[in-house]
Motif scaffolding. Structure first.
Motif, PDB file in Angstrom:
ATOM      1  N   TRP A  53       0.823  -1.217   0.000  1.00 28.81           N
ATOM      2  CA  TRP A  53       0.000   0.000   0.000  1.00 28.81           C
ATOM      3  C   TRP A  53       0.853   1.262   0.000  1.00 28.81           C
ATOM      4  O   TRP A  53       0.413   2.324  -0.417  1.00 28.81           O
ATOM      5  N   ASN A  54       2.099   1.144   0.431  1.00 33.18           N
ATOM      6  CA  ASN A  54       3.010   2.287   0.398  1.00 33.18           C
ATOM      7  C   ASN A  54       3.625   2.506  -0.983  1.00 33.18           C
ATOM      8  O   ASN A  54       4.113   3.596  -1.271  1.00 33.18           O
ATOM      9  N   ILE A  55       3.626   1.478  -1.809  1.00 30.80           N
ATOM     10  CA  ILE A  55       4.271   1.584  -3.121  1.00 30.80           C
ATOM     11  C   ILE A  55       3.323   1.371  -4.295  1.00 30.80           C
ATOM     12  O   ILE A  55       3.752   1.420  -5.445  1.00 30.80           O
ATOM     13  N   VAL A  56       2.042   1.143  -4.026  1.00 33.28           N
ATOM     14  CA  VAL A  56       1.115   0.819  -5.114  1.00 33.28           C
ATOM     15  C   VAL A  56       0.992   1.964  -6.127  1.00 33.28           C
ATOM     16  O   VAL A  56       0.904   1.715  -7.329  1.00 33.28           O
ATOM     17  N   GLN A  57       1.022   3.208  -5.675  1.00 34.86           N
ATOM     18  CA  GLN A  57       0.891   4.333  -6.609  1.00 34.86           C
ATOM     19  C   GLN A  57       2.097   4.419  -7.555  1.00 34.86           C
ATOM     20  O   GLN A  57       1.909   4.444  -8.781  1.00 34.86           O
ATOM     21  N   PRO A  58       3.348   4.469  -7.051  1.00 32.60           N
ATOM     22  CA  PRO A  58       4.467   4.525  -8.000  1.00 32.60           C
ATOM     23  C   PRO A  58       4.622   3.258  -8.831  1.00 32.60           C
ATOM     24  O   PRO A  58       5.006   3.320  -9.999  1.00 32.60           O
ATOM     25  N   LEU A  59       4.295   2.110  -8.264  1.00 37.63           N
ATOM     26  CA  LEU A  59       4.380   0.858  -9.011  1.00 37.63           C
ATOM     27  C   LEU A  59       3.392   0.848 -10.177  1.00 37.63           C
ATOM     28  O   LEU A  59       3.742   0.484 -11.306  1.00 37.63           O
ATOM     29  N   THR A  60       2.174   1.306  -9.935  1.00 37.75           N
ATOM     30  CA  THR A  60       1.168   1.399 -10.990  1.00 37.75           C
ATOM     31  C   THR A  60       1.621   2.393 -12.058  1.00 37.75           C
ATOM     32  O   THR A  60       1.455   2.139 -13.261  1.00 37.75           O
ATOM     33  N   HIS A  61       2.197   3.498 -11.637  1.00 35.86           N
ATOM     34  CA  HIS A  61       2.709   4.492 -12.588  1.00 35.86           C
ATOM     35  C   HIS A  61       3.785   3.879 -13.487  1.00 35.86           C
ATOM     36  O   HIS A  61       3.781   4.082 -14.709  1.00 35.86           O
ATOM     37  N   ILE A  62       4.698   3.127 -12.898  1.00 39.43           N
ATOM     38  CA  ILE A  62       5.756   2.472 -13.682  1.00 39.43           C
ATOM     39  C   ILE A  62       5.147   1.498 -14.679  1.00 39.43           C
ATOM     40  O   ILE A  62       5.536   1.473 -15.859  1.00 39.43           O
TER      41      ILE A  62
END
Length: 79
Positions: A53-62
């Motif tokens: 949940w801490n990395i889902v936003q940048p991971l989705t962006h990548i």
């Protein structure tokens, strides 16, 4: 996942992907079988599930930039 080819080119051997949402990324991570083994990045599934949940936003962006640009890093080409 796929859409109709409108470029006028022969698209019978082409793939088309739609952007994914943060919820889709989170759902995929949640449903990965628990394992202590690590990927090519050295991160275990257990660690990934603990912090996703801490990395889902940048991971989705990548992921979405990879889809949009059509450039897939070599590390993502491993099976």
């Amino acid at each position: 996942m796929s859409k109709q080819c409108t470029s006028g080119l022969n698209c019978t051997k082409s793939l088309f992907f739609s952007p994914i949402s943060e919820n889709e990324t989170a759902s995929i991570i949640e449903h990965i079988k628990n394992s202590n083994s690590v990927g090519c990045d050295g991160i275990s599934i257990r660690v990934l599930k603990h912090v996703y949940w801490n990395i889902v936003q940048p991971l989705t962006h990548i992921f979405n930039m990879t889809i949009h640009q059509g450039i897939f890093p070599d590390a993502l080409k491993l099976s």
